[in-house]
Design a protein around this motif. Structure first.
Motif, PDB file in Angstrom:
ATOM      1  N   UNK A 122       2.048  -1.358  -0.345  1.00 44.37           N
ATOM      2  CA  UNK A 122       1.692  -0.149  -1.097  1.00 44.37           C
ATOM      3  C   UNK A 122       2.979   0.345  -1.740  1.00 44.37           C
ATOM      4  N   UNK A 123       3.012   0.344  -3.065  1.00 40.56           N
ATOM      5  CA  UNK A 123       4.256   0.645  -3.768  1.00 40.56           C
ATOM      6  C   UNK A 123       4.192   1.960  -4.530  1.00 40.56           C
ATOM      7  N   UNK A 124       5.137   2.839  -4.231  1.00 38.85           N
ATOM      8  CA  UNK A 124       5.306   4.052  -5.032  1.00 38.85           C
ATOM      9  C   UNK A 124       6.644   4.011  -5.771  1.00 38.85           C
TER      10      UNK A 124
ATOM     11  N   UNK B   5      10.911  -1.209 -11.730  1.00 37.32           N
ATOM     12  CA  UNK B   5      11.681  -1.858 -10.669  1.00 37.32           C
ATOM     13  C   UNK B   5      10.822  -2.820  -9.859  1.00 37.32           C
ATOM     14  N   UNK B   6       9.573  -2.461  -9.643  1.00 35.59           N
ATOM     15  CA  UNK B   6       8.657  -3.323  -8.894  1.00 35.59           C
ATOM     16  C   UNK B   6       8.514  -4.675  -9.580  1.00 35.59           C
TER      17      UNK B   6
ATOM     18  N   UNK C 192      -3.024  -8.989  -8.320  1.00 36.38           N
ATOM     19  CA  UNK C 192      -2.339  -9.305  -7.061  1.00 36.38           C
ATOM     20  C   UNK C 192      -3.147  -8.630  -5.953  1.00 36.38           C
ATOM     21  N   UNK C 193      -3.886  -9.387  -5.156  1.00 35.73           N
ATOM     22  CA  UNK C 193      -4.911  -8.802  -4.282  1.00 35.73           C
ATOM     23  C   UNK C 193      -4.402  -7.822  -3.233  1.00 35.73           C
ATOM     24  N   UNK C 194      -3.192  -8.018  -2.733  1.00 37.88           N
ATOM     25  CA  UNK C 194      -2.714  -7.164  -1.632  1.00 37.88           C
ATOM     26  C   UNK C 194      -1.612  -6.200  -2.063  1.00 37.88           C
ATOM     27  N   UNK C 195      -1.601  -5.870  -3.362  1.00 38.08           N
ATOM     28  CA  UNK C 195      -0.658  -4.877  -3.890  1.00 38.08           C
ATOM     29  C   UNK C 195      -1.421  -3.654  -4.358  1.00 38.08           C
ATOM     30  N   UNK C 196      -0.943  -2.480  -3.944  1.00 34.61           N
ATOM     31  CA  UNK C 196      -1.539  -1.217  -4.363  1.00 34.61           C
ATOM     32  C   UNK C 196      -0.438  -0.322  -4.922  1.00 34.61           C
ATOM     33  N   UNK C 197      -0.591   0.074  -6.175  1.00 30.79           N
ATOM     34  CA  UNK C 197       0.392   0.943  -6.836  1.00 30.79           C
ATOM     35  C   UNK C 197      -0.102   2.378  -6.769  1.00 30.79           C
TER      36      UNK C 197
ATOM     37  N   UNK D 263       5.453   7.446 -10.026  1.00 30.43           N
ATOM     38  CA  UNK D 263       6.199   6.295 -10.535  1.00 30.43           C
ATOM     39  C   UNK D 263       5.495   4.977 -10.258  1.00 30.43           C
ATOM     40  N   UNK D 264       4.721   4.936  -9.184  1.00 28.57           N
ATOM     41  CA  UNK D 264       4.004   3.711  -8.857  1.00 28.57           C
ATOM     42  C   UNK D 264       2.985   3.330  -9.914  1.00 28.57           C
ATOM     43  N   UNK D 265       2.450   4.341 -10.612  1.00 28.31           N
ATOM     44  CA  UNK D 265       1.479   4.082 -11.674  1.00 28.31           C
ATOM     45  C   UNK D 265       2.026   4.427 -13.057  1.00 28.31           C
TER      46      UNK D 265
END
Length: 523
Positions: free
Chosen positions: A298-300, A305-306, A463-468, A472-474
């Protein structure tokens, strides 16, 4: 065996996701990686010698019931008014059985909202009102021009290709030139004609001359049942010790529930296998690379950068991500003995200072974008509320530019000189102390490669197991509650094995801002 979830970032979105996962299920091992040594991101509170700074100013207001319930669980609403309301005999909402802010820190205050525009050394309501004081400050001639300008915009609608078109359609060209054009360019470093109208649609959705008139007459005709636009709210919740208090508390709760939080851990690589599935991340700590495997990420962190840290990204999407723009933020907290601005409102304040939470600066002679008066956010942010005024002077810049490259003393000196030029204080001798803070990538911007953000979003969703999640994540200028909602939705999908991520990205894209309990976003 528990599935491993890596959460990047300990801001509102990241910590909300961590708490929700651990609270809703026992099937996950949660690790939060935070680049800095503090919690809350831009929603943090900085404590400088007992005087606290709210980075960016955060009103806690939401029309999403689940968010309000979450806040109430973490920080119950005051049962007794705070010390300044008591001293001044001001009214504020209290709930039966709620905590006393004089006896505990774990309490959410209720504060009256007031934000104004400082234009030509006069105050104007924000959003702009049509009451007598506004008309008097504008002058008869300008008022007539404003009226005809608005009528023209109402009849001859522009096609909304830019933020400039968006504002002119809702306020007319004259009001736009007075109260939006220069401030927006100062904020973003770009003229509104170069910025996507989507920013306006998210930040001032529903706000216009018509909305202002409806709200004005609604107060008279049907105060109890009137609908209020987000930008027109009159009272908001606020943690006793600033927004960072909520996220420090949430971090404690995450740890109590078995979660792990690693500070000073900057994620530099995101590992993806040949099946387009993330396998883990690499983070830097004490100049050493540490690899961490996980089943979900889970990326914020900033989308730029991601994607740049991810392997095997097609050139097209890498170029979009690399071109996404941001605006950075600098602020100097200034402790003064006296504020010159005269309180001409009916709102009583300690020391009779102006009662604004923050003030938008519309003055081409200075670089200051806004100033906060922390005394009015919470009396507990200021060490000596009776004898000092604690202010935050806010500036927008780009990392590495002339302003960002100033030393703290140079930057503070510039801010203090602008306070004198605006007659906020008589001289630098009124300043008792100051403290400078910088925030990178504070505001995701809506120009350059942002036009292709939809393509990048579709790629990330594959990407099935990535959640933005989060602002900033979105790469979306979300309010605090919307950032939390993205995490609510991501957690729901993970727990229920839902592949479609449209619900995560659709937060804050509906036409109305969660106007009713039957809103688009619902548990």
């Amino acid at each position: 065996m528990k599935k491993k979830v890596i959460i990047i970032g300990a801001g509102p979105a990241g910590l909300t996701a961590a708490y929700e996962l651990l609270d809703k299920s026992k099937d996950y091992e949660v690790t939060v990686l935070e680049e800095s040594n503090t919690f809350g991101g831009i929603s943090r509170t900085v404590n400088y010698k007992g005087n606290r700074m709210d980075m960016g100013g955060h009103r806690f207001f939401s029309k999403v019931p689940e968010v309000n319930e979450w806040w109430e669980k973490m920080l119950p609403t005051q049962g007794v008014m705070p010390i300044d309301d008591i001293k001044l005999d001001r009214e504020s909402t209290v709930v039966t059985g709620g905590p006393n802010p004089e006896k505990t820190d774990r309490v959410m205050l209720r504060r009256n909202r007031l934000s104004r525009i400082f234009f030509k050394n006069k105050f104007f309501d924000y959003p702009v009102s049509l009451k007598w004081e506004t008309l008097k400050n504008m002058g008869f001639g300008t008022t007539i021009v404003v009226g005809f300008s608005y009528l023209k915009s109402a009849i001859f609608k522009r096609k909304e290709n830019s933020l400039e078109d968006f504002y002119i359609n809702r306020f007319g060209k004259k009001l736009y030139s007075m109260f939006f054009e220069n401030y927006t360019e100062n904020l973003w470093g770009r003229h509104p004609s170069e910025i996507s109208p989507e920013w306006g649609a998210q930040r001032v959705k529903g706000l216009s001359i018509i909305a202002i008139l409806k709200d004005m007459f609604g107060k008279v005709i049907n105060k109890k049942n009137r609908k209020v636009e987000t930008s027109l709210i009159e009272e908001f919740a606020y943690p006793k010790l600033g927004p960072g208090q909520l996220w420090e508390l949430t971090a404690d709760e995450v740890i109590k529930k078995g979660g792990k939080i690693i500070k000073n851990a900057k994620v530099v690589k995101i590992h993806k296998d040949d099946n387009n599935v993330l396998t883990g991340v690499t983070y830097l700590q004490d100049s050493k690379e540490v690899e961490l495997n996980g089943d979900y990420v889970i990326s914020s962190m900033p989308v730029k950068d991601l994607v740049e840290g991810m392997n095997n990204v097609p050139k097209k999407y890498l170029q979009i991500a690399s071109g996404l723009p941001y605006r950075d933020y600098m602020t100097v907290g200034v402790l003064i003995d006296h504020l010159n601005l005269k309180n001409e409102t009916k709102i009583k304040t300690i020391g009779n200072i102006v009662p604004d939470d923050w003030v938008y600066v519309h003055d081409k002679k200075v670089k200051m974008g806004r100033f906060q008066i922390y005394n009015n956010w919470s009396p507990y942010l200021v060490k000596d509320i009776d004898n000092t005024v604690w202010m935050g002077l806010e500036y927008f810049c780009n990392e590495g530019d002339d302003m960002w490259s100033m030393t703290d003393d140079e930057f503070a000196k510039m801010g203090i000189s602008e306070m004198v030029a605006m007659n906020l204080i008589d001289s630098k001798d009124n300043v008792k102390d100051y403290h400078v803070e910088r925030v990178k990538k504070a505001y995701p911007a809506y120009f350059d490669t942002y036009d292709h953000m939809e393509d990048l979003k579709n790629y990330l969703n594959e990407i099935p197991n990535l959640y933005c999640v989060g602002r900033n994540g979105q790469h979306r200028y979300n309010n605090l509650d919307h950032s939390m909602c993205t995490s609510f939705e991501a957690v729901k999908n993970i727990i229920n094995n839902i592949d479609d991520k449209s619900n995560v990205w659709n937060v804050n894209t509906e036409k109305e801002y969660h106007e009713t309990k039957n809103a688009t976003w619902k548990e």
